[in-house]
Write a protein that holds these residues in place. Structure first.
Motif, PDB file in Angstrom:
ATOM      1  N   THR A  29       0.842  -1.424  -0.038  1.00 52.75           N
ATOM      2  CA  THR A  29       0.103  -0.072  -0.154  1.00 52.75           C
ATOM      3  C   THR A  29       0.937   1.248   0.065  1.00 52.75           C
ATOM      4  O   THR A  29       2.146   1.042  -0.108  1.00 52.75           O
ATOM      5  N   ARG A  37      -7.543   8.311  -1.010  1.00 55.89           N
ATOM      6  CA  ARG A  37      -8.849   7.495  -0.996  1.00 55.89           C
ATOM      7  C   ARG A  37      -9.784   7.713   0.091  1.00 55.89           C
ATOM      8  O   ARG A  37     -10.979   7.689   0.185  1.00 55.89           O
ATOM      9  N   CYS A 113     -20.835   0.934  13.022  1.00 56.01           N
ATOM     10  CA  CYS A 113     -20.521   2.341  12.941  1.00 56.01           C
ATOM     11  C   CYS A 113     -21.517   3.201  13.121  1.00 56.01           C
ATOM     12  O   CYS A 113     -21.359   4.381  13.852  1.00 56.01           O
ATOM     13  N   GLY A 222     -16.617  -1.938  -0.664  1.00 58.35           N
ATOM     14  CA  GLY A 222     -16.315  -0.421  -0.303  1.00 58.35           C
ATOM     15  C   GLY A 222     -17.273   0.562  -1.209  1.00 58.35           C
ATOM     16  O   GLY A 222     -17.712   1.241  -0.715  1.00 58.35           O
ATOM     17  N   ARG A 223     -17.328  -0.098  -2.422  1.00 57.84           N
ATOM     18  CA  ARG A 223     -17.912   0.881  -3.438  1.00 57.84           C
ATOM     19  C   ARG A 223     -19.381   1.119  -3.250  1.00 57.84           C
ATOM     20  O   ARG A 223     -19.939   2.136  -3.310  1.00 57.84           O
ATOM     21  N   HIS A 257     -20.133  10.173  11.607  1.00 59.69           N
ATOM     22  CA  HIS A 257     -19.192   8.755  11.861  1.00 59.69           C
ATOM     23  C   HIS A 257     -18.044   9.237  10.944  1.00 59.69           C
ATOM     24  O   HIS A 257     -18.450   9.440   9.709  1.00 59.69           O
ATOM     25  N   ASN A 260     -14.774   7.953   6.146  1.00 62.39           N
ATOM     26  CA  ASN A 260     -13.853   8.307   5.153  1.00 62.39           C
ATOM     27  C   ASN A 260     -14.061   9.857   4.672  1.00 62.39           C
ATOM     28  O   ASN A 260     -15.101  10.384   4.670  1.00 62.39           O
ATOM     29  N   ASN A 287     -10.926   5.005  11.200  1.00 64.47           N
ATOM     30  CA  ASN A 287     -12.354   4.832  11.520  1.00 64.47           C
ATOM     31  C   ASN A 287     -12.346   3.851  12.751  1.00 64.47           C
ATOM     32  O   ASN A 287     -12.015   2.699  12.757  1.00 64.47           O
TER      33      ASN A 287
HETATM   34  O1  UT7 Z   1     -17.334   2.729   8.500  1.00 63.43           O
HETATM   35  C1  UT7 Z   1     -17.880   1.616   7.858  1.00 63.43           C
HETATM   36  C2  UT7 Z   1     -18.619   2.046   6.609  1.00 63.43           C
HETATM   37  N1  UT7 Z   1     -17.276   2.191   5.626  1.00 63.43           N
HETATM   38  C3  UT7 Z   1     -17.337   2.990   4.630  1.00 63.43           C
HETATM   39  O2  UT7 Z   1     -18.078   4.018   4.771  1.00 63.43           O
HETATM   40  C4  UT7 Z   1     -16.268   3.032   3.667  1.00 63.43           C
HETATM   41  C5  UT7 Z   1     -16.788   3.080   2.145  1.00 63.43           C
HETATM   42  N2  UT7 Z   1     -15.799   2.871   1.268  1.00 63.43           N
HETATM   43  C6  UT7 Z   1     -14.640   3.752   1.085  1.00 63.43           C
HETATM   44  O3  UT7 Z   1     -14.439   4.600   1.726  1.00 63.43           O
HETATM   45  C7  UT7 Z   1     -13.838   3.240  -0.165  1.00 63.43           C
HETATM   46  O4  UT7 Z   1     -14.709   2.434  -1.189  1.00 63.43           O
HETATM   47  C8  UT7 Z   1     -12.636   2.585   0.210  1.00 63.43           C
HETATM   48  C9  UT7 Z   1     -11.680   3.726   0.787  1.00 63.43           C
HETATM   49  C10 UT7 Z   1     -12.720   1.309   0.944  1.00 63.43           C
HETATM   50  C11 UT7 Z   1     -11.954   2.155  -1.214  1.00 63.43           C
HETATM   51  O5  UT7 Z   1     -11.783   3.245  -2.029  1.00 63.43           O
HETATM   52  P1  UT7 Z   1     -12.174   3.014  -3.733  1.00 63.43           P
HETATM   53  O6  UT7 Z   1     -11.716   4.102  -4.277  1.00 63.43           O
HETATM   54  O7  UT7 Z   1     -13.536   2.446  -3.628  1.00 63.43           O
HETATM   55  O8  UT7 Z   1     -11.199   2.022  -4.023  1.00 63.43           O
HETATM   56  P2  UT7 Z   1     -11.429   0.478  -4.371  1.00 63.43           P
HETATM   57  O9  UT7 Z   1     -11.798  -0.491  -3.542  1.00 63.43           O
HETATM   58  O10 UT7 Z   1     -12.179   0.587  -5.905  1.00 63.43           O
HETATM   59  O11 UT7 Z   1     -10.132  -0.085  -5.189  1.00 63.43           O
HETATM   60  C12 UT7 Z   1      -9.303   0.501  -6.268  1.00 63.43           C
HETATM   61  C13 UT7 Z   1      -8.092  -0.055  -6.229  1.00 63.43           C
HETATM   62  C14 UT7 Z   1      -8.063  -1.404  -6.394  1.00 63.43           C
HETATM   63  O12 UT7 Z   1      -7.328  -1.696  -7.441  1.00 63.43           O
HETATM   64  P3  UT7 Z   1      -7.644  -2.295  -9.016  1.00 63.43           P
HETATM   65  O13 UT7 Z   1      -8.307  -3.403  -8.718  1.00 63.43           O
HETATM   66  O14 UT7 Z   1      -8.058  -0.899  -9.435  1.00 63.43           O
HETATM   67  O15 UT7 Z   1      -6.029  -2.598  -9.623  1.00 63.43           O
HETATM   68  C15 UT7 Z   1      -7.735  -2.011  -5.085  1.00 63.43           C
HETATM   69  O16 UT7 Z   1      -7.168  -3.244  -5.159  1.00 63.43           O
HETATM   70  O17 UT7 Z   1      -7.056   0.045  -5.270  1.00 63.43           O
HETATM   71  C16 UT7 Z   1      -6.642  -0.997  -4.714  1.00 63.43           C
HETATM   72  N3  UT7 Z   1      -6.575  -1.013  -3.507  1.00 63.43           N
HETATM   73  C17 UT7 Z   1      -5.609  -0.554  -2.697  1.00 63.43           C
HETATM   74  N4  UT7 Z   1      -4.112  -0.094  -2.929  1.00 63.43           N
HETATM   75  C18 UT7 Z   1      -3.375   0.173  -2.315  1.00 63.43           C
HETATM   76  C19 UT7 Z   1      -7.474  -1.369  -2.104  1.00 63.43           C
HETATM   77  N5  UT7 Z   1      -6.943  -1.075  -1.171  1.00 63.43           N
HETATM   78  C20 UT7 Z   1      -5.733  -0.683  -1.312  1.00 63.43           C
HETATM   79  C21 UT7 Z   1      -4.568  -0.138  -0.411  1.00 63.43           C
HETATM   80  N6  UT7 Z   1      -3.674   0.153  -0.848  1.00 63.43           N
HETATM   81  N7  UT7 Z   1      -4.493  -0.135   0.737  1.00 63.43           N
END
Ligand code: UT7
Length: 330
Positions: A29, A37, A113, A222-223, A257, A260, A287
Motif C-alpha cells: 500500500t 482515497r 458504525c 467498499g464502493r 461517523h 472516509n 475509522n
Molecule cells: O465505517 C464503515 C463504513 N465504511 C465506509 O463507509 C467505507 C466506504 N468505502 C470507501 O471508503 C472506499 O470504497 C474505500 C476507501 C474503502 C476504497 O476506495 P475506492 O476508491 O472505492 O477503491 P476500490 O476499492 O475500488 O479499489 C481501487 C483499487 C483496487 O485496485 P484495482 O482493482 O483498481 O487494480 C484495489 O485493489 O485500489 C486497490 N486497493 C489498494 N491499493 C493500495 C485497495 N486497497 C488498497 C490499499 N492500498 N490499501
C-alpha cells in the motif's frame, strides 16, 4: 417535558501512533493511496493485552469529570461496540465493575458504525420515559487485533483504528438536550460489510478451514457502502431536523461517523453546507467504528468548536446496513 441533556464528554485513544508509512512495511500500500482515497494519515493501535473495556474506562472517567459527576451518579450504561473483550458477555457490566458503580444495569448495542447514534437514541428514550436520570453512553472499539495486516487485507486494514468516547446524558428540562433521533436499517446489504465468523451456524464457531480462508476478518464491498453512505447521511440529517422543526442553517456542527474524508466531503456538498460545518478528525484516528462520534464530539468541545446552547447533529451509516441521526441542543 423531560429531555436528556448532554452534560459531559470524554475520549481516550491508545498512545501508539501507526502512520501510513508503518503499514507500507506490512503490505503493498502507499501513504499516497490511503490519503487520497480516505484522508487517513495515522491511527492509534493498542498494545497487546488491552481490552475495549480498558479504553472505555478512561473515556468514561473523562466524560464524568467533564460533567462534574462521579461514577456513583450513573444509573445505567449503554455500551456500543462490535469488538467486546470476549464473545460474551458484553463490556457494559465490566465497565460498571471497573468504575465501581454497584449493580446498575447495562445494555450493549452491537450496531457497528451507527452504534453510538443507536445508543444515544436508546438512552434518550429511557430518560424521557423516566426509567433513569443519568446514563453513561459509551462507544469503544479495538479493531487493530482483528484485521488482516497483509496485502490480502489491505482494503480494510488501512481504514480502522482503536479508541473510545463517552458522554453522560442527564434528565433535565426541555430547554435543551436530545431533540430527535431517527434510526434506519436495510438488511439486504448485510454481506456488503461484515465479519462472517465466528458464527453460530457451524460447530466450533470457527473451523480450521475458516481460519485458513480468513473468514473472521471483516470484508467490505467498499464502493457499494460508499454509494449508500453519501445518500443515507444527508437523508437522515434532514429527517432528524424535520422531526424537530429545525433548519440546517441553525446547526453549529455536524458530527458524522468518521468512515472516509471523501464521504464527509460529499455529505457537506449534498447538504449544501461549508466543509468546516462537518467535523473531521479521521486523518488522526482512522475509522474507530462506534467510538468515532463520541471521540469527535469530545475533540470538537476541546477545540472550542461547540459550546453550551449550540445545535449539533450526529449522523452515522455503516454495517447492517444501519444508519441514523440525532439532533442535540447542547
Ligand atoms: O465505517 C464503515 C463504513 N465504511 C465506509 O463507509 C467505507 C466506504 N468505502 C470507501 O471508503 C472506499 O470504497 C474505500 C476507501 C474503502 C476504497 O476506495 P475506492 O476508491 O472505492 O477503491 P476500490 O476499492 O475500488 O479499489 C481501487 C483499487 C483496487 O485496485 P484495482 O482493482 O483498481 O487494480 C484495489 O485493489 O485500489 C486497490 N486497493 C489498494 N491499493 C493500495 C485497495 N486497497 C488498497 C490499499 N492500498 N490499501
Amino acid at each position: 417535558m423531560t429531555r436528556a441533556h448532554l452534560t459531559g464528554m470524554g475520549f481516550h485513544v491508545p498512545e501508539r501512533v501507526v502512520r501510513n508509512a508503518d503499514l507500507e512495511k506490512l503490505m503493498d500500500t502507499s501513504d499516497e493511496w490511503i490519503v487520497e482515497r480516505t484522508g487517513i494519515r495515522e491511527r492509534r493501535f493498542v498494545q497487546p493485552g488491552t481490552g475495549t473495556t480498558d479504553l472505555a474506562l478512561e473515556a468514561a472517567r473523562r466524560a464524568l469529570d467533564d460533567a462534574g459527576r462521579t461514577p456513583r451518579d450513573v444509573e445505567f450504561i449503554v455500551f456500543a461496540t462490535i469488538t467486546r473483550d470476549q464473545m460474551f458477555p458484553g463490556c457494559g457490566t465490566m465497565l460498571q465493575q471497573a468504575l465501581g458503580i454497584g449493580t446498575i444495569g447495562a445494555l450493549e448495542v452491537h450496531n457497528a458504525c451507527s452504534g453510538f447514534v443507536y445508543a444515544v437514541a436508546a438512552a434518550d428514550a429511557f430518560i424521557r420515559a423516566g426509567s433513569y436520570r443519568r446514563i453513561l453512553v459509551v462507544g469503544a472499539e479495538i479493531q487493530s487485533t482483528g484485521l488482516n495486516m497483509s496485502t490480502a487485507g489491505r482494503d480494510m486494514a488501512v481504514l480502522f483504528g482503536d479508541g473510545a468516547g463517552a458522554v453522560l446524558l442527564e434528565a433535565g428540562d426541555e430547554s435543551r438536550g436530545v431533540l430527535a433521533s431517527v434510526l434506519h436499517g436495510d438488511g439486504a446489504h448485510v454481506e456488503d460489510l461484515w465479519a462472517e465468523a465466528p458464527t453460530s451456524k457451524v460447530m466450533g464457531r470457527l473451523t480450521p478451514e475458516m481460519l485458513a480462508e480468513g473468514r473472521m476478518y471483516p470484508r467490505m464491498n467498499g464502493r457499494n457502502v460508499f454509494k449508500h453512505a453519501v445518500t443515507r447521511f444527508p437523508e437522515a440529517i434532514h429527517e432528524a431536523l424535520d422531526a424537530c422543526g429545525l433548519r440546517l442553517e441553525e446547526v453549529a456542527l455536524i458530527v458524522p461517523h468518521q468512515a472516509n474524508a471523501r464521504i464527509s466531503e460529499a455529505v457537506a456538498e449534498r447538504l449544501g453546507v461549508p466543509s468546516e460545518k462537518v467535523f473531521q478528525n479521521i486523518e488522526r484516528y482512522g475509522n474507530t467504528t462506534a467510538a468515532s462520534i463520541p471521540i469527535a464530539l469530545a475533540e470538537a468541545k476541546q477545540q472550542g468548536r461547540i459550546r453550551t446552547g449550540d445545535l449539533v447533529v450526529l449522523a452515522a451509516f455503516g454495517a447492517g446496513f444501519a444508519w441514523g441521526a440525532s439532533v442535540i441542543r447542547l
